[in-house]
Design a protein around this motif. Structure first.
Motif, mmCIF file in Angstrom:
data_model
loop_
_atom_site.group_PDB
_atom_site.id
_atom_site.type_symbol
_atom_site.label_atom_id
_atom_site.label_comp_id
_atom_site.label_asym_id
_atom_site.label_seq_id
_atom_site.Cartn_x
_atom_site.Cartn_y
_atom_site.Cartn_z
ATOM 1 N N GLY A 1 65.645 75.539 18.338
ATOM 2 C CA GLY A 1 65.261 76.011 19.662
ATOM 3 C C GLY A 1 64.123 77.003 19.575
ATOM 4 O O GLY A 1 64.178 77.964 18.807
ATOM 5 N N LYS A 2 63.061 76.763 20.343
ATOM 6 C CA LYS A 2 61.910 77.671 20.324
ATOM 7 C C LYS A 2 62.196 78.940 21.110
ATOM 8 O O LYS A 2 61.705 80.020 20.778
ATOM 9 C CB LYS A 2 60.688 76.940 20.897
ATOM 10 N N VAL A 3 62.976 78.830 22.186
ATOM 11 C CA VAL A 3 63.324 79.970 23.022
ATOM 12 C C VAL A 3 64.834 80.135 23.032
ATOM 13 O O VAL A 3 65.591 79.201 22.765
ATOM 14 C CB VAL A 3 62.786 79.801 24.458
ATOM 15 N N LYS A 4 65.254 81.329 23.331
ATOM 16 C CA LYS A 4 66.674 81.627 23.370
ATOM 17 C C LYS A 4 67.251 81.203 24.714
ATOM 18 O O LYS A 4 66.694 81.513 25.770
ATOM 19 C CB LYS A 4 66.897 83.121 23.156
ATOM 20 N N GLY A 5 68.359 80.476 24.655
ATOM 21 C CA GLY A 5 68.980 80.003 25.886
ATOM 22 C C GLY A 5 70.299 79.324 25.612
ATOM 23 O O GLY A 5 70.709 79.155 24.458
ATOM 24 N N GLY B 1 73.612 59.623 15.042
ATOM 25 C CA GLY B 1 73.425 58.176 15.001
ATOM 26 C C GLY B 1 72.579 57.625 16.127
ATOM 27 O O GLY B 1 72.242 56.435 16.115
ATOM 28 N N SER B 2 72.220 58.452 17.099
ATOM 29 C CA SER B 2 71.406 57.969 18.222
ATOM 30 C C SER B 2 69.986 57.681 17.759
ATOM 31 O O SER B 2 69.382 58.471 17.032
ATOM 32 C CB SER B 2 71.373 59.013 19.341
ATOM 33 N N ARG B 3 69.452 56.546 18.187
ATOM 34 C CA ARG B 3 68.055 56.196 17.912
ATOM 35 C C ARG B 3 67.203 56.692 19.065
ATOM 36 O O ARG B 3 67.502 56.412 20.226
ATOM 37 C CB ARG B 3 67.893 54.687 17.726
ATOM 38 N N VAL B 4 66.146 57.402 18.746
ATOM 39 C CA VAL B 4 65.324 58.028 19.776
ATOM 40 C C VAL B 4 63.865 57.654 19.563
ATOM 41 O O VAL B 4 63.452 57.249 18.472
ATOM 42 C CB VAL B 4 65.490 59.563 19.750
ATOM 43 N N LYS B 5 63.080 57.808 20.630
ATOM 44 C CA LYS B 5 61.646 57.579 20.605
ATOM 45 C C LYS B 5 60.912 58.913 20.701
ATOM 46 O O LYS B 5 61.466 59.917 21.163
ATOM 47 C CB LYS B 5 61.226 56.672 21.771
ATOM 48 N N LYS B 6 59.678 58.926 20.275
ATOM 49 C CA LYS B 6 58.874 60.131 20.327
ATOM 50 C C LYS B 6 58.765 60.629 21.763
ATOM 51 O O LYS B 6 58.440 59.872 22.678
ATOM 52 C CB LYS B 6 57.485 59.858 19.758
ATOM 53 N N GLY B 7 59.051 61.920 21.975
ATOM 54 C CA GLY B 7 58.974 62.522 23.295
ATOM 55 C C GLY B 7 60.241 62.395 24.116
ATOM 56 O O GLY B 7 60.326 62.964 25.206
ATOM 57 N N GLN B 8 61.237 61.683 23.619
ATOM 58 C CA GLN B 8 62.483 61.503 24.369
ATOM 59 C C GLN B 8 63.266 62.813 24.395
ATOM 60 O O GLN B 8 63.414 63.485 23.379
ATOM 61 C CB GLN B 8 63.321 60.402 23.721
ATOM 62 N N PRO B 9 63.813 63.214 25.578
ATOM 63 C CA PRO B 9 64.619 64.442 25.653
ATOM 64 C C PRO B 9 65.906 64.309 24.838
ATOM 65 O O PRO B 9 66.596 63.300 24.894
ATOM 66 C CB PRO B 9 64.920 64.591 27.144
ATOM 67 N N LEU B 10 66.200 65.350 24.085
ATOM 68 C CA LEU B 10 67.423 65.394 23.289
ATOM 69 C C LEU B 10 68.457 66.331 23.907
ATOM 70 O O LEU B 10 69.654 66.075 23.828
ATOM 71 C CB LEU B 10 67.105 65.848 21.860
ATOM 72 N N ALA B 11 67.974 67.433 24.487
ATOM 73 C CA ALA B 11 68.864 68.416 25.105
ATOM 74 C C ALA B 11 68.054 69.255 26.083
ATOM 75 O O ALA B 11 66.828 69.338 26.000
ATOM 76 C CB ALA B 11 69.522 69.302 24.052
ATOM 77 N N GLU B 12 68.763 69.886 27.036
ATOM 78 C CA GLU B 12 68.149 70.810 27.982
ATOM 79 C C GLU B 12 68.785 72.177 27.808
ATOM 80 O O GLU B 12 70.010 72.304 27.760
ATOM 81 C CB GLU B 12 68.343 70.325 29.425
ATOM 82 N N LEU B 13 67.944 73.218 27.708
ATOM 83 C CA LEU B 13 68.415 74.590 27.587
ATOM 84 C C LEU B 13 68.238 75.308 28.921
ATOM 85 O O LEU B 13 67.343 74.981 29.700
ATOM 86 C CB LEU B 13 67.645 75.329 26.491
ATOM 87 N N GLU B 14 69.070 76.305 29.145
ATOM 88 C CA GLU B 14 69.009 77.100 30.364
ATOM 89 C C GLU B 14 68.698 78.539 29.988
ATOM 90 O O GLU B 14 69.412 79.157 29.193
ATOM 91 C CB GLU B 14 70.338 77.020 31.115
ATOM 92 N N ASN C 1 74.385 69.864 15.803
ATOM 93 C CA ASN C 1 75.112 71.103 15.527
ATOM 94 C C ASN C 1 75.371 71.940 16.775
ATOM 95 O O ASN C 1 75.720 73.117 16.661
ATOM 96 C CB ASN C 1 74.342 71.948 14.505
ATOM 97 N N ILE C 2 75.186 71.383 17.961
ATOM 98 C CA ILE C 2 75.360 72.149 19.188
ATOM 99 C C ILE C 2 76.279 71.411 20.152
ATOM 100 O O ILE C 2 76.490 70.196 20.030
ATOM 101 C CB ILE C 2 74.007 72.419 19.876
ATOM 102 N N SER C 3 76.816 72.168 21.100
ATOM 103 C CA SER C 3 77.633 71.638 22.186
ATOM 104 C C SER C 3 77.218 72.343 23.465
ATOM 105 O O SER C 3 76.623 73.438 23.420
ATOM 106 C CB SER C 3 79.125 71.873 21.919
ATOM 107 N N PRO C 4 77.506 71.779 24.639
ATOM 108 C CA PRO C 4 77.150 72.436 25.897
ATOM 109 C C PRO C 4 77.751 73.835 25.982
ATOM 110 O O PRO C 4 78.916 74.056 25.656
ATOM 111 C CB PRO C 4 77.745 71.508 26.952
ATOM 112 N N GLY C 5 76.913 74.786 26.384
ATOM 113 C CA GLY C 5 77.351 76.172 26.485
ATOM 114 C C GLY C 5 76.996 77.025 25.293
ATOM 115 O O GLY C 5 77.093 78.255 25.368
ATOM 116 N N ASP C 6 76.597 76.439 24.194
ATOM 117 C CA ASP C 6 76.224 77.220 23.014
ATOM 118 C C ASP C 6 74.942 78.010 23.276
ATOM 119 O O ASP C 6 74.014 77.528 23.934
ATOM 120 C CB ASP C 6 75.998 76.298 21.810
ATOM 121 N N LEU C 7 74.890 79.217 22.733
ATOM 122 C CA LEU C 7 73.688 80.027 22.794
ATOM 123 C C LEU C 7 72.852 79.739 21.552
ATOM 124 O O LEU C 7 73.305 79.909 20.431
ATOM 125 C CB LEU C 7 74.045 81.518 22.858
ATOM 126 N N VAL C 8 71.648 79.293 21.768
ATOM 127 C CA VAL C 8 70.778 78.918 20.655
ATOM 128 C C VAL C 8 69.472 79.675 20.786
ATOM 129 O O VAL C 8 69.152 80.256 21.826
ATOM 130 C CB VAL C 8 70.521 77.395 20.628
#
Length: 372
Positions: free
Chosen positions: A65-69, A79-92, A198-205
């Motif tokens: 995470g670049k910013v704390k949230g 195991g998820s296959r992703v493409k370049k630029g695809q969202p992986l997670a949203e931080l608040e 290594n994260i779950s919803p609600g984790d502070l990163v």
């Protein structure tokens, strides 16, 4: 009785004389050892050697995470296959959004200030021009009034320039805050597979976290890394290919092509790291697999080979026995690669020289020999 004693003494004397008789020249053993010889050969063969290797992902990155949230949403898992630029997670991070709104307000304020000062600059410049025009009539305008008009025009011009620079600074600050807000959306930097989450919803990163949010690997192409021993570092050609097997399917052989090397020998393990590219189009192989690599090695020039049986291993080193004027001469050498019944050697020997084919430590240096 006396005659019997005399006969006994005569027989005993004859026996002692017979024991002291010296052997003739015909019964003396020969002092020369008979040996079979072989010649030193100069060859430049392709020697397949087996080395351990490891398959690595073409690209592998730890996503942090670049910013704390706080983690708001998760879109992928292991195991998820992703493409370049695809969202992986949203931080608040509400404070980041607030800072962006403040930066936008500063831009608006700077724009208004720039408009105001440019308007004043325009008016003061027009006033100064009119006073200069009026000053053409002698005595119409005082010198003090002309100077004040000029000073006001220059002041307004400086304020307008400062307002323009303030606007640029405010826009740069807003762009920085916009980038921080963009970091709240964690995206894939390249096509690949999520190998760790290594994260779950609600984790502070944040950037100071001990663990990455995700680990992403691109396994469409694999790097086969092999540590080439120092003595073979110059024998690896740029157009070489290798075959290898993996423990998951030992019966199947794969082929990879030389791509790059470090061109430097590691001081710790005395080896040079080389990489061979493998197109993993069927996704049969996995990054991290151990590989048994069969590598064809060809010296850049011919080297010398001798029969395996001609080499003597002693506590003092490795030796050959060279035939020098019917005399055994021990020659210190270093061993290289093996080729069937031959062994590569390095030392003060030349092609075509005769050496003892079956040598042993019983055959001493300087001993007279005869050729079989």
């Amino acid at each position: 009785m006396r005659s019997i004693r005399l006969a006994y003494l005569t027989i005993l004397t004859a026996a002692i004389a017979g024991c002291e008789k010296k052997p003739t020249a015909d019964t003396t053993a020969s002092s020369h050892t008979v040996v079979s010889v072989a010649k030193v050969q100069s060859l430049q063969p392709s020697l397949p050697i087996v080395l351990p290797g490891e398959l690595k992902a073409w690209n592998r990155t730890l996503i942090v995470g670049k910013v704390k949230g706080y983690v708001g949403k998760l879109y992928v898992d292991r195991g998820s296959r992703v493409k370049k630029g695809q969202p992986l997670a949203e931080l608040e991070a509400p404070e980041v959004l607030a800072a962006l709104n403040q930066a936008r307000a500063q831009v608006s304020s700077a724009q208004a200030s720039l408009i105001e000062h440019r308007a004043k600059q325009k008016v003061s410049a027009a006033t100064y021009r009119r006073i200069v025009e009026t000053n053409r009539t002698e005595g119409a305008v005082s010198a003090n009034e002309l100077d004040m008009a000029y000073a006001r025009m220059m002041s307004d011009s400086a304020l307008a320039e400062a307002s323009a620079q303030n606007l640029e600074a405010a826009r740069a600050q807003m762009a920085s805050q916009q980038q921080l807000v963009a970091y709240l959306s964690v995206r894939a930097p390249f096509d690949g597979t999520i190998t760790e989450r290594n994260i779950s919803p609600g984790d502070l990163v944040g950037a100071d976290g001990n663990k990455p949010l995700f680990i992403l690997e691109d396994k469409s192409r694999l790097r086969l890394t092999v540590a080439i021993p120092e003595n073979l570092a110059n024998a690896l050609s740029e157009n070489s290919s290798v075959s290898f097997t993996v423990q998951a399917d030992p019966s199947k052989s794969y082929e990879a092509h030389f791509a790059r090397s470090s061109n430097s020998v590691d001081e710790k393990n005395r080896s040079m790291l080389a990489e061979f590219d493998f197109e993993n189009t069927d996704d049969n192989l996995k990054a991290g697999m151990y590989a048994e690599v069969r590598l064809p090695i060809t010296r850049n020039k011919p080297t010398l080979f001798v029969p395996r049986t001609s080499i003597i291993h002693s506590t003092e080193g490795v030796f050959l026995v060279r035939v020098n004027n019917q005399t055994a001469e021990w020659v210190a050498v270093q061993k290289g690669n093996s080729l069937d019944s031959l062994v590569e050697v390095f030392g003060p020997v030349k092609e075509g020289e005769q050496i003892v084919k079956s040598a042993s430590e019983e055959l001493r240096n300087g001993q007279a020999i005869s050729l079989n």
